[in-house]
Design a protein around this motif. Structure first.
Motif, PDB file in Angstrom:
ATOM      1  N   SER A  43      14.041   0.591  -5.514  1.00 49.46           N
ATOM      2  CA  SER A  43      14.864  -0.568  -5.801  1.00 49.46           C
ATOM      3  C   SER A  43      14.237  -1.809  -5.193  1.00 49.46           C
ATOM      4  CB  SER A  43      16.272  -0.357  -5.245  1.00 49.46           C
ATOM      5  OG  SER A  43      16.234  -0.274  -3.831  1.00 49.46           O
ATOM      6  N   GLU A  44      14.979  -2.910  -5.223  1.00 51.65           N
ATOM      7  CA  GLU A  44      14.491  -4.142  -4.630  1.00 51.65           C
ATOM      8  C   GLU A  44      15.118  -4.347  -3.255  1.00 51.65           C
ATOM      9  OE1 GLU A  44      15.066  -7.401  -7.221  1.00 51.65           O
ATOM     10  OE2 GLU A  44      13.980  -6.506  -8.897  1.00 51.65           O
ATOM     11  N   ARG A  45      14.327  -4.935  -2.345  1.00 51.52           N
ATOM     12  CA  ARG A  45      14.819  -5.242  -1.009  1.00 51.52           C
ATOM     13  C   ARG A  45      14.391  -6.637  -0.608  1.00 51.52           C
ATOM     14  NH1 ARG A  45      14.214  -0.359   3.301  1.00 51.52           N
ATOM     15  NH2 ARG A  45      15.825   1.002   2.448  1.00 51.52           N
ATOM     16  N   ARG A  46      15.118  -7.201   0.304  1.00 51.55           N
ATOM     17  CA  ARG A  46      14.764  -8.523   0.796  1.00 51.55           C
ATOM     18  C   ARG A  46      13.440  -8.445   1.559  1.00 51.55           C
ATOM     19  NH1 ARG A  46      17.509 -13.090   1.518  1.00 51.55           N
ATOM     20  NH2 ARG A  46      19.481 -12.051   1.031  1.00 51.55           N
ATOM     21  N   LYS A  47      12.581  -9.399   1.300  1.00 54.36           N
ATOM     22  CA  LYS A  47      11.299  -9.440   1.984  1.00 54.36           C
ATOM     23  C   LYS A  47      11.519  -9.745   3.460  1.00 54.36           C
ATOM     24  CE  LYS A  47       6.736 -11.642   1.726  1.00 54.36           C
ATOM     25  NZ  LYS A  47       5.890 -12.644   1.024  1.00 54.36           N
ATOM     26  N   ALA A  87      -8.195  -1.663   0.418  1.00 53.46           N
ATOM     27  CA  ALA A  87      -7.254  -2.268   1.358  1.00 53.46           C
ATOM     28  C   ALA A  87      -6.864  -3.667   0.905  1.00 53.46           C
ATOM     29  CB  ALA A  87      -7.863  -2.310   2.755  1.00 53.46           C
ATOM     30  N   ILE A  88      -7.836  -4.446   0.450  1.00 50.17           N
ATOM     31  CA  ILE A  88      -7.553  -5.803  -0.033  1.00 50.17           C
ATOM     32  C   ILE A  88      -6.631  -5.754  -1.251  1.00 50.17           C
ATOM     33  CG2 ILE A  88      -8.605  -7.804  -1.154  1.00 50.17           C
ATOM     34  CD1 ILE A  88     -11.001  -7.441   0.681  1.00 50.17           C
ATOM     35  N   ALA A  89      -6.879  -4.811  -2.159  1.00 54.83           N
ATOM     36  CA  ALA A  89      -6.050  -4.697  -3.359  1.00 54.83           C
ATOM     37  C   ALA A  89      -4.607  -4.356  -3.005  1.00 54.83           C
ATOM     38  CB  ALA A  89      -6.630  -3.638  -4.301  1.00 54.83           C
ATOM     39  N   VAL A  90      -4.425  -3.419  -2.077  1.00 53.59           N
ATOM     40  CA  VAL A  90      -3.068  -3.048  -1.656  1.00 53.59           C
ATOM     41  C   VAL A  90      -2.398  -4.211  -0.941  1.00 53.59           C
ATOM     42  CG1 VAL A  90      -1.713  -1.542  -0.144  1.00 53.59           C
ATOM     43  CG2 VAL A  90      -3.566  -0.586  -1.530  1.00 53.59           C
ATOM     44  N   ALA A  91      -3.136  -4.852  -0.044  1.00 52.92           N
ATOM     45  CA  ALA A  91      -2.577  -5.991   0.684  1.00 52.92           C
ATOM     46  C   ALA A  91      -2.149  -7.094  -0.282  1.00 52.92           C
ATOM     47  CB  ALA A  91      -3.598  -6.520   1.682  1.00 52.92           C
ATOM     48  N   THR A  92      -2.913  -7.274  -1.358  1.00 52.63           N
ATOM     49  CA  THR A  92      -2.566  -8.274  -2.357  1.00 52.63           C
ATOM     50  C   THR A  92      -1.233  -7.947  -3.026  1.00 52.63           C
ATOM     51  OG1 THR A  92      -4.908  -8.744  -2.763  1.00 52.63           O
ATOM     52  CG2 THR A  92      -3.361  -9.421  -4.458  1.00 52.63           C
ATOM     53  N   GLU A  93      -0.968  -6.645  -3.267  1.00 54.20           N
ATOM     54  CA  GLU A  93       0.330  -6.259  -3.827  1.00 54.20           C
ATOM     55  C   GLU A  93       1.471  -6.698  -2.918  1.00 54.20           C
ATOM     56  OE1 GLU A  93      -0.002  -2.345  -6.690  1.00 54.20           O
ATOM     57  OE2 GLU A  93       0.361  -2.013  -4.562  1.00 54.20           O
ATOM     58  N   TRP A  94       1.310  -6.465  -1.612  1.00 49.63           N
ATOM     59  CA  TRP A  94       2.358  -6.846  -0.664  1.00 49.63           C
ATOM     60  C   TRP A  94       2.477  -8.358  -0.547  1.00 49.63           C
ATOM     61  CZ3 TRP A  94       5.830  -3.606   1.655  1.00 49.63           C
ATOM     62  CH2 TRP A  94       5.581  -2.229   1.517  1.00 49.63           C
ATOM     63  N   ASP A  95       1.344  -9.041  -0.603  1.00 45.07           N
ATOM     64  CA  ASP A  95       1.358 -10.491  -0.487  1.00 45.07           C
ATOM     65  C   ASP A  95       1.977 -11.148  -1.723  1.00 45.07           C
ATOM     66  OD1 ASP A  95       0.595 -12.864   1.024  1.00 45.07           O
ATOM     67  OD2 ASP A  95      -0.863 -13.221  -0.570  1.00 45.07           O
ATOM     68  N   ALA A  96       1.887 -10.473  -2.871  1.00 47.36           N
ATOM     69  CA  ALA A  96       2.411 -11.038  -4.115  1.00 47.36           C
ATOM     70  C   ALA A  96       3.930 -10.973  -4.204  1.00 47.36           C
ATOM     71  CB  ALA A  96       1.799 -10.309  -5.310  1.00 47.36           C
ATOM     72  N   GLN A  97       4.563 -10.188  -3.335  1.00 51.68           N
ATOM     73  CA  GLN A  97       6.013 -10.079  -3.352  1.00 51.68           C
ATOM     74  C   GLN A  97       6.638 -11.391  -2.877  1.00 51.68           C
ATOM     75  OE1 GLN A  97       7.336  -7.110  -4.666  1.00 51.68           O
ATOM     76  NE2 GLN A  97       5.141  -6.843  -5.015  1.00 51.68           N
ATOM     77  N   ASP A  99      10.755 -13.247  -2.668  1.00 54.76           N
ATOM     78  CA  ASP A  99      11.953 -13.127  -1.828  1.00 54.76           C
ATOM     79  C   ASP A  99      12.426 -11.687  -1.689  1.00 54.76           C
ATOM     80  OD1 ASP A  99      11.951 -15.855  -1.464  1.00 54.76           O
ATOM     81  OD2 ASP A  99      13.265 -16.228  -3.170  1.00 54.76           O
ATOM     82  N   THR A 100      12.177 -10.896  -2.728  1.00 51.34           N
ATOM     83  CA  THR A 100      12.564  -9.483  -2.692  1.00 51.34           C
ATOM     84  C   THR A 100      11.338  -8.625  -2.941  1.00 51.34           C
ATOM     85  OG1 THR A 100      13.140  -9.537  -5.055  1.00 51.34           O
ATOM     86  CG2 THR A 100      14.925  -9.908  -3.463  1.00 51.34           C
ATOM     87  N   LEU A 101      11.353  -7.430  -2.376  1.00 59.39           N
ATOM     88  CA  LEU A 101      10.260  -6.485  -2.571  1.00 59.39           C
ATOM     89  C   LEU A 101      10.563  -5.614  -3.784  1.00 59.39           C
ATOM     90  CD1 LEU A 101       9.743  -5.317   1.127  1.00 59.39           C
ATOM     91  CD2 LEU A 101       8.591  -7.159  -0.095  1.00 59.39           C
ATOM     92  N   LYS A 102       9.759  -5.732  -4.799  1.00 51.77           N
ATOM     93  CA  LYS A 102       9.927  -4.935  -6.004  1.00 51.77           C
ATOM     94  C   LYS A 102       8.960  -3.761  -5.931  1.00 51.77           C
ATOM     95  CE  LYS A 102      11.374  -8.962  -8.634  1.00 51.77           C
ATOM     96  NZ  LYS A 102      11.130  -9.838  -9.818  1.00 51.77           N
ATOM     97  N   PHE A 103       9.413  -2.706  -5.285  1.00 55.41           N
ATOM     98  CA  PHE A 103       8.543  -1.566  -5.037  1.00 55.41           C
ATOM     99  C   PHE A 103       8.001  -0.950  -6.322  1.00 55.41           C
ATOM    100  CE2 PHE A 103      11.248  -1.253  -1.081  1.00 55.41           C
ATOM    101  CZ  PHE A 103      10.252  -1.706  -0.235  1.00 55.41           C
ATOM    102  N   TYR A 104       8.765  -1.041  -7.402  1.00 56.58           N
ATOM    103  CA  TYR A 104       8.344  -0.419  -8.651  1.00 56.58           C
ATOM    104  C   TYR A 104       7.154  -1.142  -9.277  1.00 56.58           C
ATOM    105  CZ  TYR A 104      11.444  -4.150 -10.290  1.00 56.58           C
ATOM    106  OH  TYR A 104      12.065  -5.365 -10.498  1.00 56.58           O
TER     107      TYR A 104
END
Length: 289
Positions: A43-47, A87-97, A99-104
Motif C-alpha cells: 500500500s501507500e505510506r507517508r514518506k 545500488a544507485i538504481a535502487v536509491a533512485t527508486e526511493w528518492d523518486a517517492q 509525499d507517500t511511498l508507493k511500494f508497488y
C-alpha cells in the motif's frame, strides 16, 4: 535528495518497513512477515525520510541509507546489493517517492528483497527448472487455426522471433495449434539450461521475473539479447489480446493501465538483470541537487 556516499576500503518480496516512534537511531526494521504486513507493504505510506544515499559496507557490498539509517529487507536482513550501479538504481527508486511511498512502483527494490531473502529457499537449479517450464507453454509457440486475420498476424509477428532464437541458439522449438503445444526436444532444453546456468543467482531472479511477465522464454531472451525492445516484447506477448481489442473494442483506461504496468515490470526485470551482471564500479558520485 539522493547523494552517493561511496567509501572504498523467486515469490517477490516487496519493501516492508516498521516505522517506530524513534526514527533517528538504528537500522530500519522490517515488518513481521504476516498477511497484514504484506498488505501494508504493497500500500501507500507517508514518506518519513528526506535524504537517500548509498555506502559501501563489508565485503564490498553496497547499502541503501534513508537519512543515514540502513535499509533492511522484509526478512530482517541488511539490504545489500553486489555493485554500485544497482545500488544507485535502487536509491533512485526511493528518492523518486514524494509525499507517500508507493511500494508497488518500486520493482527493483522488490527484486533485491527477493534475491536477498530468497523466501522460497530455492537454488539456481530450481530457478532454472522453473524458467524452462515456461518454454513448454511459451506464449508464441501456441498458435490458432482461426480466424484468418489472427493466424496471419501470429505468423507475421511471432514467426520471425521464433526463427531468430532457433538460429541464435542452434535449437529447435517449433509451434503448434494443438492444446498440448509443440514437443520441445531435450537437446533444446539442455542448451537453454546451460545458457541459464551462466547467469548468477541475482541475474536469474531478474530473468525469471521477465519470463513470468511475458509468459515466454523466447520473448524474454529476445529482450535480454536486445533483439526486441520492452515495448515490442510486451506487445508481442499480448498479441492475441490486442487483436481482440482492435476487433471488439475495450475499456480504454483499463487496457492502458495494464499495458503500462506490464511494461514497467518487464523493463524493471530486464534492468535488474543487466545491473546484477555489472561488475565494474561506477566511477562518479551523484551529488546533491
Amino acid at each position: 535528495m539522493f547523494r552517493g556516499l561511496v567509501r572504498f576500503p523467486s515469490r517477490l518480496w516487496g519493501p516492508a518497513l516498521s516505522l517506530g516512534k524513534d526514527c533517528s537511531k538504528g537500522p530500519l526494521a522490517p515488518l513481521p512477515i504476516t498477511r497484514s504486513a504484506h498488505s501494508a507493504a504493497t500500500s501507500e505510506r507517508r514518506k518519513f525520510y528526506e535524504d537517500v544515499s548509498i555506502s559501501q559496507g563489508e565485503g564490498g557490498l553496497y547499502e541503501i541509507n534513508l537519512d543515514r539509517r540502513k535499509l533492511k529487507t522484509p526478512g530482517g536482513k541488511l539490504f545489500t546489493v553486489p555493485n554500485e550501479a544497482l545500488a544507485i538504481a535502487v536509491a533512485t527508486e526511493w528518492d523518486a517517492q514524494r509525499d507517500t511511498l508507493k511500494f508497488y512502483t518500486m520493482h527493483l527494490t522488490t527484486l533485491c528483497n527477493t534475491a536477498i531473502d530468497n523466501p522460497t529457499q530455492r537454488d539456481k537449479d530450481q530457478m532454472i527448472n522453473a524458467a524452462l517450464k515456461f518454454l513448454e507453454t511459451d506464449t508464441i509457440c501456441y498458435r490458432v487455426d482461426e480466424p484468418p486475420g489472427l493466424v496471419e498476424l501470429m505468423n507475421n509477428e511471432w514467426e520471425p522471433v521464433l526463427r531468430w532464437i532457433e538460429k541464435r541458439y542452434d535449437v529447435v522449438i517449433g509451434s503448434s495449434s494443438s492444446i498440448l503445444g509443440p514437443e520441445i526436444p531435450e537437446s533444446t532444453k539442455e542448451t537453454f539450461r546451460q545458457h541459464l546456468n551462466s547467469y548468477n543467482f541475482w541475474s536469474l531472479t531478474g530473468l525469471e521475473y521477465v519470463i513470468t511477465q511475458l509468459k515466454s522464454v523466447v520473448l524474454s531472451f529476445g529482450l535480454i539479447d536486445r533483439r526486441l525492445t520492452v515495448e515490442q516484447a510486451v506487445l508481442l506477448s499480448r498479441l492475441e489480446e490486442e487483436y481482440q481489442i482492435q476487433r471488439w473494442g475495450n475499456v480504454e483506461w483499463a487496457h492502458d493501465y495494464d499495458m503500462y504496468e506490464l511494461r514497467a515490470r518487464t523493463a524493471a526485470g530486464a534492468l535488474f538483470l543487466y545491473l546484477s551482471s555489472e561488475t565494474s564500479t561506477v566511477k562518479r558520485k551523484l551529488l546533491q541537487d
